[in-house]
Design a protein around this motif. Structure first.
Motif, PDB file in Angstrom:
ATOM      1  N   TRP A  18      86.355 -32.760 -13.734  1.00 28.34           N
ATOM      2  CA  TRP A  18      84.749 -33.307 -13.594  1.00 28.34           C
ATOM      3  C   TRP A  18      83.932 -32.693 -12.281  1.00 28.34           C
ATOM      4  O   TRP A  18      82.613 -32.435 -12.734  1.00 28.34           O
ATOM      5  N   ALA A  19      84.841 -32.084 -11.558  1.00 28.83           N
ATOM      6  CA  ALA A  19      84.239 -30.972  -9.914  1.00 28.83           C
ATOM      7  C   ALA A  19      83.140 -29.582 -10.564  1.00 28.83           C
ATOM      8  O   ALA A  19      81.785 -29.427 -10.627  1.00 28.83           O
ATOM      9  N   ALA A  20      83.750 -29.355 -11.723  1.00 28.57           N
ATOM     10  CA  ALA A  20      83.663 -28.216 -12.793  1.00 28.57           C
ATOM     11  C   ALA A  20      82.482 -28.298 -13.098  1.00 28.57           C
ATOM     12  O   ALA A  20      81.363 -27.671 -14.083  1.00 28.57           O
ATOM     13  N   VAL A  21      82.232 -29.152 -14.146  1.00 28.73           N
ATOM     14  CA  VAL A  21      81.153 -29.999 -14.528  1.00 28.73           C
ATOM     15  C   VAL A  21      79.396 -30.502 -13.772  1.00 28.73           C
ATOM     16  O   VAL A  21      78.356 -29.583 -14.605  1.00 28.73           O
ATOM     17  N   ILE A  22      80.213 -30.755 -12.845  1.00 29.36           N
ATOM     18  CA  ILE A  22      78.714 -31.168 -11.396  1.00 29.36           C
ATOM     19  C   ILE A  22      78.332 -29.779 -11.111  1.00 29.36           C
ATOM     20  O   ILE A  22      76.641 -29.614 -10.812  1.00 29.36           O
ATOM     21  N   VAL A  23      78.845 -28.708 -11.114  1.00 30.81           N
ATOM     22  CA  VAL A  23      78.775 -27.547 -10.595  1.00 30.81           C
ATOM     23  C   VAL A  23      77.873 -26.672 -11.605  1.00 30.81           C
ATOM     24  O   VAL A  23      76.641 -26.001 -11.515  1.00 30.81           O
ATOM     25  N   GLY A  24      78.374 -26.702 -12.943  1.00 30.97           N
ATOM     26  CA  GLY A  24      77.496 -26.101 -13.536  1.00 30.97           C
ATOM     27  C   GLY A  24      76.566 -26.929 -13.906  1.00 30.97           C
ATOM     28  O   GLY A  24      75.535 -25.631 -14.178  1.00 30.97           O
ATOM     29  N   PHE A  25      75.594 -28.165 -14.310  1.00 31.49           N
ATOM     30  CA  PHE A  25      74.775 -28.791 -14.046  1.00 31.49           C
ATOM     31  C   PHE A  25      73.519 -28.241 -13.000  1.00 31.49           C
ATOM     32  O   PHE A  25      73.109 -28.730 -13.064  1.00 31.49           O
ATOM     33  N   ALA A  26      74.678 -28.199 -11.719  1.00 35.41           N
ATOM     34  CA  ALA A  26      73.680 -28.302 -10.461  1.00 35.41           C
ATOM     35  C   ALA A  26      73.173 -26.502 -10.783  1.00 35.41           C
ATOM     36  O   ALA A  26      71.774 -26.310 -10.442  1.00 35.41           O
ATOM     37  N   GLY A  27      73.872 -25.620 -11.667  1.00 37.55           N
ATOM     38  CA  GLY A  27      73.567 -24.463 -11.515  1.00 37.55           C
ATOM     39  C   GLY A  27      72.165 -24.546 -12.468  1.00 37.55           C
ATOM     40  O   GLY A  27      71.233 -23.633 -11.907  1.00 37.55           O
ATOM     41  N   VAL A  28      73.018 -25.499 -13.515  1.00 37.35           N
ATOM     42  CA  VAL A  28      71.166 -24.945 -14.490  1.00 37.35           C
ATOM     43  C   VAL A  28      70.273 -25.388 -13.898  1.00 37.35           C
ATOM     44  O   VAL A  28      69.053 -25.570 -14.050  1.00 37.35           O
ATOM     45  N   THR A  31      84.037 -30.861 -22.427  1.00 30.98           N
ATOM     46  CA  THR A  31      84.686 -31.201 -21.743  1.00 30.98           C
ATOM     47  C   THR A  31      84.263 -32.875 -21.511  1.00 30.98           C
ATOM     48  O   THR A  31      84.697 -34.157 -21.377  1.00 30.98           O
ATOM     49  N   ILE A  32      82.917 -33.146 -21.707  1.00 33.71           N
ATOM     50  CA  ILE A  32      82.278 -34.400 -21.736  1.00 33.71           C
ATOM     51  C   ILE A  32      82.534 -35.477 -22.766  1.00 33.71           C
ATOM     52  O   ILE A  32      83.069 -36.254 -22.449  1.00 33.71           O
ATOM     53  N   LEU A  33      82.849 -34.104 -23.894  1.00 31.15           N
ATOM     54  CA  LEU A  33      82.429 -34.743 -25.238  1.00 31.15           C
ATOM     55  C   LEU A  33      84.261 -34.954 -25.709  1.00 31.15           C
ATOM     56  O   LEU A  33      84.622 -35.984 -26.285  1.00 31.15           O
TER      57      LEU A  33
END
Length: 317
Positions: free
Chosen positions: A128-138, A112-114
């Protein structure tokens, strides 16, 4: 060979493909760092040549392995294939399998970012919400500041990033590029880079280590072939989500073979990362975003986003 369109069978074949990939990754873990990662990557790529006859279409020439319509992007893909293969081997060697998959499964977020940076895609707030959720999971899984991070974590992150770069390249190159060329780029890159590195330190494997390195390479090739078959049977939005079944295999292998354990925060992080990836795939399906074709890499983790062949069936959307 024409493969009949059968969504249910396609999904089942996709589950089988990702199970095979998980067994391939477990083979790396069993070797437990006794062989340098670049040597494993080289030997795995040699065995990965076995997939070429299955990837070659009837009207393809063997020279199509090195032919391309965009040499610059083909070369970048070649480098990404080599880096991704070596990085994923380091990740699975140094980390519990479930933890390695957590970081590698950030792939959709990286894509998504790239895609925004290089493809100028219009990304709405849901993705973007999905990206934030993914990084929160990490963050939940790694808990920086509360536990020591290692080279395995860095390698897993690098593996996810270069796999995402490969997918963005595939979107840019378009469906006109032949599978044989796409697979050939990653294969040649891995053979070349890891082969040169192997010359600096060659460890003679034991018979058991040869067995597991052969398992890594041959199962990776078999997984790619199965994934190609699944992508011809079913739409991309049905073939891609079964990737997350690899996490179940990782947990099972970790518990039964490697004596790994998963605490509550890690379990919560796994759920968040899987939800993030599935949400991204759902949004791309709704927007009709073209996903890259399956069977494009010797790196098992680069096959997360898969799509149908234009000539086989209509695109999902």
């Amino acid at each position: 060979m024409t493969v009949p369109h059968s969504p249910l069978r396609g999904v089942l074949v996709a589950f089988a493909a990702y199970a095979v990939f998980a067994f391939s990754d477990a083979s790396i873990k069993i070797i437990d760092g006794a062989i340098p990662p670049y040597q494993i990557a080289f030997i795995g790529a040699v065995f990965g040549i076995a997939a070429l006859p299955f990837i070659k279409a009837k009207d393809d020439s063997w020279l199509d392995i090195v032919r391309t319509q965009n040499r610059t992007l083909w070369l970048v893909r070649m480098v990404c294939g080599a880096i991704g293969a070596i990085a994923s081997i380091i990740a699975f060697t140094e980390l519990p399998m479930a933890e390695a998959f957590c970081l590698l499964f950030l792939l959709p977020s990286f894509v998504t970012i790239l895609s925004v940076i290089f493809l100028k895609e219009d990304v709405r707030w849901q993705r973007w919400a999905a990206v934030i959720v993914g990084f929160a999971g990490v963050v939940v899984v790694l808990r920086p500041g509360f536990r020591e991070l290692s080279i395995g974590h860095l390698a897993a992150a690098i593996g996810g990033i270069v796999a995402a770069i490969s997918i963005v390249i595939l979107r840019k190159m378009g469906p006109a590029e032949k599978r044989l060329s796409l697979y050939g780029a990653a294969l040649i890159g891995t053979l070349g880079v890891s082969g040169v590195l192997t010359l600096s330190e060659i460890v003679v494997p034991t018979p058991g280590q040869w067995l597991f390195m052969a398992s890594y390479g041959l199962l990776g090739a078999a997984g790619n072939i199965l994934l190609m078959t699944a992508a011809r049977m079913a739409p991309a939005n049905l073939v891609a989500p079964p990737q997350y079944s690899q996490m179940l295999w990782a947990i099972a292998f970790g518990y039964l073979i490697f004596d790994d354990s998963i605490d509550l925060p890690m379990a919560a992080g796994i759920v968040l990362i899987a939800f993030s990836g599935l949400l991204t795939l759902a949004r791309e399906k709704k927007r009709g975003t073209a996903l890259p074709r399956a069977v494009v890499s010797t790196d098992n983790q680069a096959t997360l986003a898969t799509a149908t062949e234009p000539e086989d069936q209509p695109a999902a959307g």
